[in-house]
Design a protein around this motif. Structure first.
Motif, PDB file in Angstrom:
ATOM      1  N   SER A 351      57.960  33.226 -40.688  1.00  0.00           N
ATOM      2  CA  SER A 351      56.821  34.117 -40.418  1.00  0.00           C
ATOM      3  C   SER A 351      56.830  35.294 -41.377  1.00  0.00           C
ATOM      4  O   SER A 351      57.869  35.664 -41.932  1.00  0.00           O
ATOM      5  CB  SER A 351      56.844  34.617 -38.969  1.00  0.00           C
ATOM      6  OG  SER A 351      57.952  35.455 -38.758  1.00  0.00           O
ATOM      7  N   LEU A 352      55.652  35.878 -41.560  1.00  0.00           N
ATOM      8  CA  LEU A 352      55.496  37.081 -42.367  1.00  0.00           C
ATOM      9  C   LEU A 352      55.541  38.263 -41.402  1.00  0.00           C
ATOM     10  O   LEU A 352      54.772  38.317 -40.450  1.00  0.00           O
ATOM     11  CB  LEU A 352      54.162  37.042 -43.126  1.00  0.00           C
ATOM     12  CG  LEU A 352      53.868  35.730 -43.897  1.00  0.00           C
ATOM     13  CD1 LEU A 352      52.571  35.867 -44.700  1.00  0.00           C
ATOM     14  CD2 LEU A 352      55.032  35.351 -44.817  1.00  0.00           C
ATOM     15  N   SER A 353      56.468  39.185 -41.648  1.00  0.00           N
ATOM     16  CA  SER A 353      56.759  40.201 -40.634  1.00  0.00           C
ATOM     17  C   SER A 353      55.830  41.407 -40.675  1.00  0.00           C
ATOM     18  O   SER A 353      55.774  42.168 -39.716  1.00  0.00           O
ATOM     19  CB  SER A 353      58.206  40.701 -40.785  1.00  0.00           C
ATOM     20  OG  SER A 353      59.089  39.604 -40.944  1.00  0.00           O
ATOM     21  N   ARG A 354      55.150  41.615 -41.783  1.00  0.00           N
ATOM     22  CA  ARG A 354      54.357  42.845 -41.955  1.00  0.00           C
ATOM     23  C   ARG A 354      52.902  42.531 -42.235  1.00  0.00           C
ATOM     24  O   ARG A 354      52.551  41.414 -42.608  1.00  0.00           O
ATOM     25  CB  ARG A 354      54.884  43.659 -43.154  1.00  0.00           C
ATOM     26  CG  ARG A 354      56.354  43.925 -43.165  1.00  0.00           C
ATOM     27  CD  ARG A 354      56.738  45.101 -42.288  1.00  0.00           C
ATOM     28  NE  ARG A 354      58.088  44.880 -41.788  1.00  0.00           N
ATOM     29  CZ  ARG A 354      58.525  45.281 -40.600  1.00  0.00           C
ATOM     30  NH1 ARG A 354      57.719  45.931 -39.790  1.00  0.00           N
ATOM     31  NH2 ARG A 354      59.745  45.040 -40.217  1.00  0.00           N
ATOM     32  N   GLY A 355      52.080  43.590 -42.146  1.00  0.00           N
ATOM     33  CA  GLY A 355      50.705  43.491 -42.625  1.00  0.00           C
ATOM     34  C   GLY A 355      50.693  43.924 -44.073  1.00  0.00           C
ATOM     35  O   GLY A 355      51.146  43.199 -44.951  1.00  0.00           O
ATOM     36  N   ALA A 356      50.201  45.145 -44.333  1.00  0.00           N
ATOM     37  CA  ALA A 356      50.151  45.653 -45.703  1.00  0.00           C
ATOM     38  C   ALA A 356      51.130  46.798 -45.933  1.00  0.00           C
ATOM     39  O   ALA A 356      51.623  46.976 -47.042  1.00  0.00           O
ATOM     40  CB  ALA A 356      48.739  46.116 -46.036  1.00  0.00           C
TER      41      ALA A 356
END
Ligand code: ZN
Length: 381
Positions: A351-356
């Motif tokens: 998974s990608l843990s952050r937004g921007a």
């Protein structure tokens, strides 16, 4: 009338399965409720129960979903699979609980508003002297609503379940995959049983058809109370093949993960000999199959604060040194020395843990990385 049904059931050895007010009937889908708690407002909080029973005898397979109230795709998968068409060739019994956490479902929250602890740590299990209350403390403090209710529900699982799949979701941008717990045992004389249980559970993982990631090793597993999760308790307490399946997006129904869940659930029933036919390949989501066993790890971390841009997607295989993401300043220009964030190990992106927005030291992704720990272990001393 009742007597006739009993004789018929006896002849073809179809067992009656009861969960709350739902009682199985051969060739039918029945609906009922398992009472969770009495609320201060006079309402009853209750868990919906669906039981589908074939006309031929066979195992009892449990599917549970939505114990985390904002994880929705599993509920949709239960709704799609436990339909009259399932009965046509079904041998045995499917028990499906589309929401183990109706309070969290109503409020779109992971934890029910009347609980403080994760409801997926409420099932009975090995008492950890480091973190669990002593017998004296237990007698002084009544159990929480979920500890009490899940202990009762677990008796139904212990009594009837031959297999269990617990359906979850993982994050905003997340892969679909299966979590494979370790099988723990107390005495050396139980080792052969534990090895056999692991073999069956591993087969179930393979049959479901998603990528497989190992749960934490024994010490961390117990410390994090993962042995008291739905599938952890079914596996390590009730000693039945049980897995946790993660279905991508939290907070909404992810159509690709839903399609994968439908295929995986039918595959599980085929593997258990409850439906005819061979298992189907899951094609709606990536199914990474690295040449090594994996566990979850939060890595890499950002060396600087900045605006994050990912160069990978959930399910992508990566090698150590591959660029995972880049950092810029607010004008979009690379941050001098620290603009590239690279994979620290071989593996795949869960998974990608952050937004921007990303701050120095924060984790960028959750990754599946090599795991060489044994899968059958002693309960930690
Ligand atoms: Zn969950």
């Amino acid at each position: 009338m009742t007597a006739t049904v009993d004789i018929l059931s006896d002849e073809i050895k179809i067992k009656t399965v009861r969960v709350g007010s739902a009682e199985s009937r051969p060739g039918e889908i029945v609906y009922g409720w398992f009472e969770l708690a009495q609320l201060p407002t006079g309402h009853t909080e209750r868990i919906p129960v669906i039981i589908a029973q074939g006309r031929e005898p066979g195992p009892t397979f449990w599917f549970t979903a939505n114990i985390h109230g904002n994880e929705l795709t599993g509920m949709a998968a239960v709704h799609d699979i436990v339909r009259p068409a399932l009965l046509e060739n079904l041998r045995g019994t499917v028990v499906a609980l589309p929401s183990l956490n109706p309070a969290g479902l109503r409020t779109n929250q992971r934890v029910p508003y009347f609980e403080t602890q994760d409801p997926n740590r409420s099932f009975p299990g090995y008492n950890n002297p480091d973190t669990d209350p002593t017998t004296a403390e237990r007698q002084k403090h009544p159990p929480s609503i979920y500890d009490e209710a899940m202990a009762r529900l677990f008796e139904c699982i212990r009594e009837s379940a031959d297999f269990l799949v617990d359906l979850h979701c993982y994050g905003l941008q997340a892969a679909s995959f299966t979590i494979r717990d370790r099988v723990l045992y107390h005495d050396e004389s139980d080792r052969a049983e534990a090895e056999e249980l692991f073999r069956r559970m591993d087969e179930l993982c393979g049959a479901f058809g998603l990528g497989v990631v190992n749960e934490a090793e024994a010490r961390r597993y117990i410390d994090q109370k993962l042995h008291r999760s739905t599938s952890g308790a079914a596996l390590n307490e009730s000693r039945i093949p049980a897995i946790t399946v993660e279905l991508g997006l939290i907070g909404g129904v992810d159509p690709d993960a839903l399609a994968a869940a439908r295929t995986g659930m039918l595959n599980s029933l085929r593997w258990a000999g409850m439906l005819p036919g061979m298992v189907d390949k899951i094609t709606s989501v990536p199914v990474p199959q690295p040449p090594f066993s994996t566990r979850r790890e939060n890595s890499p971390r950002a060396q600087a604060s900045g605006i994050l841009r990912y160069h990978v997607r959930p399910g992508d295989m990566v090698s150590q040194g591959d660029i995972i993401a880049t950092l810029t300043d607010i004008f979009g220009n690379p941050i001098a020395e620290n603009s590239e964030i690279r994979a620290e190990s071989d593996g795949w992106i869960i998974s990608l843990s952050r937004g921007a927005i990303c701050y120095q030291g924060q984790t960028i992704t959750n990754m599946a990385v090599r795991d060489d720990n044994p899968m059958v272990e002693h309960f930690p001393a």
